[in-house]
Design an enzyme around this catalytic site. Structure first.
Site: not given
Ligand code: GLP
Length: 240
Positions: A71, A139, A141, A146
């Site tokens: 992403d 959440n 995602h 989302e």
């Molecule tokens: C982000 C990214 C995801 C990631 C997730 C968790 O916003 N878009 O690819 O896996 O959220 O992030 P974190 O590891 O910082 O909690």
């Protein structure tokens, strides 16, 4: 309880990161020219550090691997760092023996819907993703799918949820581009890593509840080659 997927719960986040890095190393051992989908986020930082250390002991370990991003953000300001840059600076550029190539989403293109389909075609032309690595949002995602994202969703421009924007410190109304749930499900293997108590509710929702668009990660658990790796904090809501 018989789970339709492989689940491992490590004692702490360091052990979970090691187990997760092993999934990636095992993939490269199975197929040197694998196409591996990379995720960003805090959770992956330790994993990339482990992979870099391994590679420095065996330079060239990833030299045939094609990496791709999961992403990307569509930044509103210079303070908001592109994921492609984070992946290059934090991981790819630090590999002594290099890698075959890095497939990235170009958010400077004027037509991002066209860019999303170009990206999907490129991945498909290379035979698809062999291993997609994933974190999870608080959440539920995955990538930037989302809550509300459907199982048949494809690579597309998305609005980020307010909680996602707040946690990342982004400007309001921030958008991103993400591989869809359906694109992720096409990967031959999926490995999902979650560490820390903040992720416990999202993990429990993904694993224990009926799959639903309210928790996008729950839509992935039916994949026949998904492995979910947790530390004890992220797994703490699974036992009750
Ligand atoms: C982000 C990214 C995801 C990631 C997730 C968790 O916003 N878009 O690819 O896996 O959220 O992030 P974190 O590891 O910082 O909690």
């Amino acid at each position: 309880m018989v789970l339709p997927f492989k689940l491992s719960i490590a004692q702490d986040s360091c052990e979970a990161e090691k187990d997760f890095a092993k999934e990636i190393l095992d993939q490269v051992a199975r197929k040197k020219n694998s196409l591996i989908g990379l995720a960003t986020g805090q959770t992956m930082i330790g994993v990339y550090e482990i992979l870099i250390k391994k590679e420095h002991k065996s330079p060239g370990l990833f030299k045939e691997v094609v990496f791709a991003q999961l992403d990307e953000i569509i930044p509103n300001s210079d303070r908001e760092n592109l994921f492609s840059l984070q992946l290059k600076e934090g991981f790819l550029n630090r590999l002594k023996g290099g890698y075959a190539s890095f497939l990235s989403i170009d958010v400077s293109k004027p037509d991002l819907t066209l860019e999303a389909s170009r990206y999907l075609s490129l991945i498909a032309s290379l035979g698809g993703i062999d291993l997609q690595i994933l974190g999870i949002g608080v959440n539920g995602h995955v990538g930037y799918n989302e809550p509300g994202s459907k199982k048949d969703s494809r690579c597309r421009v998305v609005k980020l949820a307010p909680t996602t924007i707040e946690r990342a410190g982004y400007t309001s109304g921030m958008q991103g581009i993400t591989l869809g749930i359906s694109d992720i499900l096409k990967s031959k293997r999926i490995a999902l890593l979650a560490t820390g108590i903040d992720k416990a509710a999202a993990i429990s929702g993904a694993i224990k509840s009926t799959p639903s668009i309210d928790n996008p990660a729950s839509l992935l658990v039916t994949h026949n080659m998904i492995k979910i790796i947790l530390d004890s904090s992220a797994g703490s809501f699974l036992t009750n």
